[in-house]
Design an enzyme around this catalytic site. Structure first.
Site, short mmCIF file in Angstrom:
data_model
loop_
_atom_site.label_atom_id
_atom_site.label_comp_id
_atom_site.label_asym_id
_atom_site.label_seq_id
_atom_site.Cartn_x
_atom_site.Cartn_y
_atom_site.Cartn_z
N TYR A 1 0.82 -1.22 0.00
CA TYR A 1 0.00 0.00 0.00
C TYR A 1 0.85 1.27 0.00
O TYR A 1 0.42 2.31 -0.47
CB TYR A 1 -0.89 0.03 1.24
CG TYR A 1 -2.26 -0.59 1.06
CD1 TYR A 1 -2.39 -1.90 0.61
CD2 TYR A 1 -3.40 0.13 1.37
CE1 TYR A 1 -3.65 -2.47 0.47
CE2 TYR A 1 -4.66 -0.44 1.24
CZ TYR A 1 -4.78 -1.74 0.79
OH TYR A 1 -6.02 -2.29 0.66
N LYS B 1 2.89 -15.40 1.92
CA LYS B 1 3.05 -16.09 0.64
C LYS B 1 4.54 -16.37 0.51
O LYS B 1 5.20 -15.97 -0.47
CB LYS B 1 2.51 -15.20 -0.50
CG LYS B 1 2.38 -15.90 -1.84
CD LYS B 1 1.26 -16.92 -1.90
CE LYS B 1 1.29 -17.67 -3.23
NZ LYS B 1 0.31 -18.78 -3.28
N ASP C 1 -3.44 -18.11 0.06
CA ASP C 1 -4.49 -18.77 -0.73
C ASP C 1 -5.19 -19.83 0.11
O ASP C 1 -6.41 -19.94 0.14
CB ASP C 1 -3.93 -19.34 -2.04
CG ASP C 1 -2.65 -20.16 -1.86
OD1 ASP C 1 -2.08 -20.16 -0.75
OD2 ASP C 1 -2.22 -20.79 -2.85
N ASP D 1 -6.48 -6.82 4.03
CA ASP D 1 -7.61 -6.13 3.39
C ASP D 1 -8.57 -7.17 2.82
O ASP D 1 -9.78 -7.11 3.04
CB ASP D 1 -7.08 -5.20 2.29
CG ASP D 1 -8.20 -4.51 1.55
OD1 ASP D 1 -9.11 -3.99 2.22
OD2 ASP D 1 -8.17 -4.50 0.30
N ASP E 1 -12.44 -8.84 4.57
CA ASP E 1 -13.77 -8.79 3.94
C ASP E 1 -14.40 -10.18 3.92
O ASP E 1 -15.59 -10.34 4.17
CB ASP E 1 -13.68 -8.25 2.50
CG ASP E 1 -13.89 -6.74 2.44
OD1 ASP E 1 -13.61 -6.06 3.44
OD2 ASP E 1 -14.35 -6.25 1.38
C1 IPM Z 1 -10.41 -1.01 4.11
C2 IPM Z 1 -10.68 -0.38 2.78
C3 IPM Z 1 -9.53 0.57 2.43
C4 IPM Z 1 -8.29 -0.27 2.33
C5 IPM Z 1 -9.74 1.41 1.15
C6 IPM Z 1 -11.03 2.20 1.21
C7 IPM Z 1 -8.57 2.30 0.90
O1 IPM Z 1 -10.90 -1.34 1.81
O2 IPM Z 1 -10.27 -0.29 5.10
O3 IPM Z 1 -10.34 -2.25 4.15
O4 IPM Z 1 -8.01 -0.86 1.28
O5 IPM Z 1 -7.56 -0.33 3.31
MG MG Z 2 -10.96 -3.32 2.57
#
Ligand code: IPM
Ligand code: MG
Length: 361
Positions: free
Chosen positions: A140, A191, A223, A247, A251
């Site tokens: 990042y 990884k 993975d 990240d 999710d």
């Molecule tokens: C998160 C989001 C952010 C990230 C984006 C909005 C920059 O997806 O906080 O997980 O990738 O960190």
């Molecule tokens: Mg995110």
């Protein structure tokens, strides 16, 4: 007196933050919490007001605060802006400016919401995992980065995955320390079979483990970790990983619980100062309708109380109040199911306040 900076942000941000502020006001008025609050702008809202997603004034307020409560940033309105002006940049900039390297993303399944998960209830029942994501390094932020034109005229995009030993060690330490307070198991996700950077990651985690003999450390390729999260998520206690892997995996982990609308997060610096935000986004499609779920933001406030203000008792009260409204059958649209009462954003916030007031002091 402790200072909290409130950054509502974009989309549903202002609506959900307003409900968390109701809870905060109740804690001040009724439970003796001594804090000062201030408001600031970030993201698209800040672009509109000042031309920048993370203006100087917000940087100053954030620097002076003990904790930041953030709603969400982003939306279609700002998508066509140049990259450095986009709302997401504001988020990355505040993380970096405050050195919030440790991102804690719990995924907890509330028993009454087991039906909301797309996985079978027996796979997710009792789920309680914590993803510890490195937040201020890795690909990042790595340099060099950009899009360049090669000699043959073709364009090439490039980013850099880079971690120093000290960066790995400090996030590893957070994972081991939090594991000590929980199930005492850490899974480090990398990884290492392909990326040298994460080969080093694995080595440093291994060396740290020697300092925490009570914690069981295991390693998993990313993975496989993605697969295992969907196959048998309860095998995990604490997962620690890089910025990008965290990240993505967070999710996936969020969805195990059925609703991303329920999950809070904390982003901490070395000294416990932190920024707290729901892990969901700004949901522009439902912004302004008063139907968004404010519980993730309210639970983020609970994390703020616990980690930055040392108010574990009040944090527990807020969490119990949220459990209570869920048990009462109140549901916003995102977690609604047969036989429950559908409520809007404000009604949900009011119900949490009422549940808080019912508790014995
Ligand atoms: C998160 C989001 C952010 C990230 C984006 C909005 C920059 O997806 O906080 O997980 O990738 O960190
Ligand atoms: Mg995110």
């Amino acid at each position: 007196m402790k200072r909290i900076l409130i950054l509502p942000g974009d989309g549903i941000g202002p609506e959900i933050v307003a409900e968390a502020v109701k809870v905060l006001e109740t804690l001040r008025r009724e439970f003796g919490l001594a804090v000062e609050t201030e408001q600031g702008v970030i993201g698209g809202a800040a672009c509109d007001a000042t031309g920048e997603p993370f203006p100087e004034e917000t940087r100053r307020l954030a620097g002076a605060a003990d904790a930041v409560l953030l709603g969400a940033v982003g939306g279609p309105k700002w998508e066509s802006l140049p990259r450095e002006l986009r709302p997401e940049r504001g988020l990355l900039a505040i993380r970096s400016a405050l050195s919030l390297f440790a991102n804690l993303r719990p995924a907890i399944l509330y028993p009454q919401l087991a039906d909301a998960s797309t996985l079978r209830p027996e796979v997710v029942a009792g789920l309680d995992i914590l993803i510890v994501r490195e937040l201020t390094g890795g690909i990042y932020f790595g340099e060099p980065r950009g899009i360049r034109t090669l000699e043959n005229g073709e364009r090439q995009g490039y980013n850099t995955l880079v971690y120093s030993e000290s960066e790995i060690r400090r996030i590893g330490r957070v994972a081991f320390e939090t594991a000590m307070q929980r199930g005492r198991r850490v899974t480090s996700v990398d990884k290492a079979n392909v990326l040298e950077c994460t080969e080093l990651w694995r080595e440093v985690m291994e060396s740290l483990a020697a300092e925490y003999p009570e914690v069981e450390l295991s390693h998993m390729y990313v993975d496989n970790a993605a697969m295992q999260l969907l196959r048998a998520p309860r095998q995990f206690d604490v997962l620690v990983t890089t910025n990008l892997f965290g990240d993505i995996l967070s999710d996936a982990a969020a969805m195990l619980t059925g609703s991303i609308g329920m999950l809070p997060s904390a982003s901490l610096d070395q000294h416990g100062k932190g920024m707290y935000e729901p892990i969901h986004g700004s949901a522009p499609d439902i912004a302004g309708q008063g139907i968004a779920n404010p519980l993730a933001t309210i639970l983020s406030l609970a994390m703020l109380l616990r980690y930055s203000l040392g108010e574990a008792e009040l944090a527990g009260r807020v969490e119990r109040a949220v459990e209570r409204v869920i048990a009462q059958g109140l549901r916003t649209a995102d977690i609604h199911s047969e036989g429950c009462r559908r409520v809007g954003t404000a009604e949900m916030g009011d119900a949490v306040v009422a549940a808080l007031m019912e508790q014995e002091r």
